[in-house]
Design a protein around this motif. Structure first.
Motif, PDB file in Angstrom:
ATOM      1  N   SER A  57      44.927  37.291  46.020  1.00  0.00           N
ATOM      2  CA  SER A  57      45.216  35.884  46.312  1.00  0.00           C
ATOM      3  C   SER A  57      46.399  35.383  45.486  1.00  0.00           C
ATOM      4  O   SER A  57      47.135  34.504  45.924  1.00  0.00           O
ATOM      5  CB  SER A  57      43.984  35.013  46.066  1.00  0.00           C
ATOM      6  OG  SER A  57      43.539  35.153  44.746  1.00  0.00           O
ATOM      7  N   HIS A  58      46.584  35.969  44.300  1.00  0.00           N
ATOM      8  CA  HIS A  58      47.748  35.601  43.491  1.00  0.00           C
ATOM      9  C   HIS A  58      49.027  35.974  44.238  1.00  0.00           C
ATOM     10  O   HIS A  58      49.967  35.187  44.331  1.00  0.00           O
ATOM     11  CB  HIS A  58      47.720  36.313  42.132  1.00  0.00           C
ATOM     12  CG  HIS A  58      46.638  35.838  41.225  1.00  0.00           C
ATOM     13  ND1 HIS A  58      45.378  36.384  41.232  1.00  0.00           N
ATOM     14  CD2 HIS A  58      46.636  34.874  40.282  1.00  0.00           C
ATOM     15  CE1 HIS A  58      44.637  35.768  40.323  1.00  0.00           C
ATOM     16  NE2 HIS A  58      45.372  34.843  39.743  1.00  0.00           N
ATOM     17  N   SER A  59      49.053  37.178  44.781  1.00  0.00           N
ATOM     18  CA  SER A  59      50.232  37.633  45.522  1.00  0.00           C
ATOM     19  C   SER A  59      50.444  36.812  46.781  1.00  0.00           C
ATOM     20  O   SER A  59      51.578  36.452  47.121  1.00  0.00           O
ATOM     21  CB  SER A  59      50.097  39.110  45.892  1.00  0.00           C
ATOM     22  OG  SER A  59      49.996  39.895  44.725  1.00  0.00           O
ATOM     23  N   ALA A  60      49.361  36.513  47.482  1.00  0.00           N
ATOM     24  CA  ALA A  60      49.469  35.698  48.692  1.00  0.00           C
ATOM     25  C   ALA A  60      50.036  34.323  48.362  1.00  0.00           C
ATOM     26  O   ALA A  60      50.926  33.816  49.064  1.00  0.00           O
ATOM     27  CB  ALA A  60      48.097  35.564  49.362  1.00  0.00           C
ATOM     28  N   THR A  61      49.569  33.731  47.276  1.00  0.00           N
ATOM     29  CA  THR A  61      49.995  32.387  46.896  1.00  0.00           C
ATOM     30  C   THR A  61      51.473  32.341  46.535  1.00  0.00           C
ATOM     31  O   THR A  61      52.223  31.519  47.062  1.00  0.00           O
ATOM     32  CB  THR A  61      49.151  31.875  45.711  1.00  0.00           C
ATOM     33  OG1 THR A  61      47.772  31.919  46.073  1.00  0.00           O
ATOM     34  CG2 THR A  61      49.550  30.468  45.304  1.00  0.00           C
ATOM     35  N   VAL A  62      51.901  33.228  45.642  1.00  0.00           N
ATOM     36  CA  VAL A  62      53.300  33.174  45.191  1.00  0.00           C
ATOM     37  C   VAL A  62      54.268  33.650  46.270  1.00  0.00           C
ATOM     38  O   VAL A  62      55.402  33.174  46.336  1.00  0.00           O
ATOM     39  CB  VAL A  62      53.525  33.937  43.865  1.00  0.00           C
ATOM     40  CG1 VAL A  62      52.781  33.271  42.725  1.00  0.00           C
ATOM     41  CG2 VAL A  62      53.152  35.401  43.974  1.00  0.00           C
ATOM     42  N   THR A  63      53.838  34.560  47.132  1.00  0.00           N
ATOM     43  CA  THR A  63      54.705  34.990  48.226  1.00  0.00           C
ATOM     44  C   THR A  63      54.869  33.865  49.245  1.00  0.00           C
ATOM     45  O   THR A  63      55.975  33.605  49.728  1.00  0.00           O
ATOM     46  CB  THR A  63      54.148  36.251  48.913  1.00  0.00           C
ATOM     47  OG1 THR A  63      54.041  37.293  47.940  1.00  0.00           O
ATOM     48  CG2 THR A  63      55.053  36.712  50.039  1.00  0.00           C
ATOM     49  N   ALA A  64      53.764  33.195  49.574  1.00  0.00           N
ATOM     50  CA  ALA A  64      53.847  32.061  50.501  1.00  0.00           C
ATOM     51  C   ALA A  64      54.740  30.967  49.918  1.00  0.00           C
ATOM     52  O   ALA A  64      55.552  30.371  50.640  1.00  0.00           O
ATOM     53  CB  ALA A  64      52.451  31.514  50.796  1.00  0.00           C
TER      54      ALA A  64
END
Length: 160
Positions: A57-64
């Motif tokens: 979810s960290h990766s999803a958040t910062v990528t978004a």
């Protein structure tokens, strides 16, 4: 003053990068919640806010966040560069330091578990083991974040 607060809060609900990041986080955490149920056949509410697992979810958040800033402000500006560097650091940290810290916690928990009952550390509370992510979990989170940003961008274009 009330007018400024009203404008700020209403513009927050139209802040495409912020909304994109929040939605990506919520989707990733929801996926983890249902994946945990599917694997273990029990509901674990901790999965809605916990770290580790598939997708990141960290990766999803910062990528978004980075992608939506790129779509909104342009990919050549300093704001996108800042968000991209932040995203790279977060994803690198997730597969490096946090993943290794989780593996160390696993070993330490096993050592404590094998201590004799009279040892002062025998009653220690176990350390959290699920802290970081494997590279596939980070990649999946990044793809989820990118897809979320693209869909959000298409929605903002369609509503304009």
């Amino acid at each position: 003053m009330n007018e400024v607060a009203s404008t700020t809060s209403s513009s927050m609900f139209h802040n495409y990068p912020l909304i994109s990041a929040i939605v990506a986080f919520a989707i990733a955490q929801s996926i983890k919640f249902f994946t945990a149920w599917y694997k273990e056949r029990r509901w674990d509410p901790k999965q809605l806010v916990g770290s580790g697992g598939m997708p990141s979810s960290h990766s999803a958040t910062v990528t978004a966040l980075a992608a939506s800033i790129g779509f909104h402000e342009g990919f050549g500006g300093p704001l996108f560069a800042t968000a991209l560097v932040l995203a790279c650091i977060v994803m690198y940290d997730a597969t490096g330091v946090r993943l290794q810290a989780g593996r160390q916690a696993e070993v330490l928990n096993q050592i404590v578990y094998e201590l004799p009952a009279e040892h002062p550390l025998a009653e220690s509370r176990p350390l959290r083991e699920l802290l970081g992510h494997t590279p596939p979990q980070v990649i999946a989170g990044g793809l989820l974040g990118l897809i979320t940003a693209v869909i959000g961008y298409l929605i903002t274009i369609a509503s304009s």
